[in-house]
Scaffold this active site. Structure first.
Site, PDB file in Angstrom:
ATOM      1  N   GLY A  16      -2.071  43.431   5.667  1.00 45.63           N
ATOM      2  CA  GLY A  16      -1.311  44.561   6.219  1.00 45.63           C
ATOM      3  C   GLY A  16      -0.310  44.022   7.230  1.00 45.63           C
ATOM      4  CD  GLU A 173       5.188  60.955   9.962  1.00 41.66           C
ATOM      5  OE1 GLU A 173       6.086  60.534  10.693  1.00 41.66           O
ATOM      6  OE2 GLU A 173       4.495  60.209   9.257  1.00 41.66           O
ATOM      7  CB  ALA A 318       3.422  49.457  11.915  1.00 38.68           C
TER       8      ALA A 318
END
Ligand SMILES: Cc1cc2nc3c(=O)[nH]c(=O)nc-3n(C[C@H](O)[C@H](O)[C@H](O)COP(=O)(O)OP(=O)(O)OC[C@H]3O[C@@H](n4cnc5c(N)ncnc54)[C@H](O)[C@@H]3O)c2cc1C
Length: 421
Positions: A16, A173, A318
């Site tokens: 990731g 979202e 992230a």
């Protein structure tokens, strides 16, 4: 070319944001790197809900790890599930064999937490993988199809009701995307039902949505959600989830689509380490990201609990994972060279969330943006970070253009109907 066996062996678990950026930082360094992941691709999770909402295809946001790392001759990518880690003996137990290491970077990320109600998972899938996104897409689209054929009024209403549990960025979202599907994308595609009357409820246990954002931006986001038909319910705690309903205490909301965006827990791998973990199963790490008592082993990203300079644990984002990946790689090299390691300091460049077409909220330094400017900032950041995707500009611009020009439904296809009754 096979890297010389005499070089120290660094194993990275997870491709990731954390693991991939650690690997990129170790490319062409005097180490032999093995990157293990149970999937063969790096997934750009921030755009996952666009796949769930049928706005992007899986291949738009996933890239094979092998192709990203093709040019790094000292890195081997292996498709493998890591079952447990033996820190004392520096060994990993894999699905088919075992592997030793001289240095280890654990970046296995996070999974969903149902707060002790794992039985809800089957009714309320979360969004973490491509499979999750496609399953959510399937459930949403098939509910409309089933509603078109349903004669019972109450059942039809349940089919046209979606509940998103959790008012953080992912829930916001997702709910925004569902609102757009019903109010815009498929608004005129059915004859017997009116998709614009679909009920979409966003349920948040706390007093407001987007608790990590300033209150004014959370209010803008709630307004933007209402504009696409989303009902925002705060101070509403989910007490039960069944195949066709969500319960808020004594109140029942009949809904055939229920999505989970409420809780995350570290990947189960952390529990095999035998070291102290926080309540979400994250590994407490030292300032240099190493696991206490194991200077050769590092834990990063969503898997670790790192207290920032302001005394709060860093959020699962992230950029946190990416920056920690680079720092863990540097510290691995320091450790192997017998040099002192460096402490990690997070450089916060802001956070953002979108609410459908041209609406978003963003905090960038002291700047607080909402509406179109925030959405453009969001678009710019996502284009910049969509790494390794040869067609990243194409993907984002195609999507943004489709979004802004109200182009409809090219990806609204899904598999056959399977009754969940
Ligand atoms: C829907 C969604 C939307 C998000 N939106 C945003 C956003 O807008 N902005 C933002 O900053 N962050 C966002 N995030 C959070 C962000 O994606 C994560 O913080 C980030 O991916 C963490 O990186 P990581 O490397 O720690 O873990 P991941 O990126 O989750 O990578 C973990 C990897 O480890 C592999 N793995 C796990 N266990 C094993 C095992 N036992 N054996 C082998 N391999 C294993 C997995 O397959 C995976 O590839 C979002 C997350 C989700 C789910």
């Amino acid at each position: 070319m096979v890297p010389p066996a005499a070089l120290p062996h660094v194993v990275i678990v997870g491709g990731g944001f954390g693991g991939l950026y650690a690997a990129l930082a170790l490319a062409d360094q005097p180490v032999r790197v093995t990157l293990l992941d149970r999937r063969n691709h790096h997934l750009f999770q921030p755009l996952l809900y666009q796949v769930a909402a049928a706005a992007l295809n899986p291949s738009d946001i996933a890239t094979p790890l092998r192709s990203i790392l093709r040019k790094a001759a000292n890195i081997t990518v292996l498709l493998a599930e890591v079952e447990s880690v033996d820190l004392a003996n520096r060994r990993l137990v894999l699905d088919r064999d075992e592997m030793g290491y001289d240095a280890l970077i654990l970046a296995a990320g996070a999974s969903h937490s149902y707060f002790g109600h794992d039985e809800w998972e089957i009714f309320a899938p979360g969004l973490k993988t491509l499979e999750d996104a496609l399953e959510i897409r399937r459930r949403v689209l098939l509910s409309y199809e089933a509603a078109e054929r349903e004669h019972d009024g109450a059942e039809q209403r349940a089919l046209l009701t979606s509940v998103v549990i959790g008012g953080g960025p992912t829930g916001v979202e997702l709910a925004g995307a569902l609102g757009e599907i019903s109010r815009q994308t498929i608004a005129h595609d059915f004859r017997l039902i009116d998709p614009t009357e679909a009920r979409i409820v966003l349920v948040e246990g706390g007093s407001r949505i987007l608790q990590s954002f300033p209150e004014s931006l959370a209010r803008s986001a709630a307004d933007a959600l209402r504009r696409v038909g989303v009902e925002v319910r705060c101070d509403a705690v989910v007490t039960r989830v069944t195949a066709d309903a969500v319960w808020l205490g004594g109140e029942q909301i009949r809904a055939r689509t229920v999505l989970w965006a409420a809780g995350v827990a570290a990947a189960p791998l952390s529990r095999t380490l035998g070291v102290p973990l926080d309540r979400a199963g994250r590994v407490f790490v030292e300032r240099d990201l190493s696991i206490p008592g194991h200077p050769e082993a590092f834990a990063i990203g969503d898997l670790c609990s790192f207290t920032a300079d302001d005394g709060h644990p860093l959020p699962g984002l992230a950029p946190v994972a990416l920056q920690q990946g680079r720092m863990a790689a540097r510290n691995v090299l320091h450790h192997l060279a017998g040099e002192p390691t460096e402490g990690f300091h997070y450089r916060d460049r802001g956070s953002m969330a979108t609410i459908g077409r041209a609406a978003a909220v963003a905090v960038v330094g002291r700047l607080r943006l909402s509406g179109l400017p925030a959405w453009l900032a969001w678009l710019f950041v996502h284009i910049t970070f969509l790494i390794g995707f040869r067609n990243r500009f194409l993907v984002l611009f195609e999507w943004a253009w489709a979004y802004l020009s109200w182009q409809r439904g090219a990806r609204l296809i899904t598999g056959p109907w399977r009754s969940r009754r």
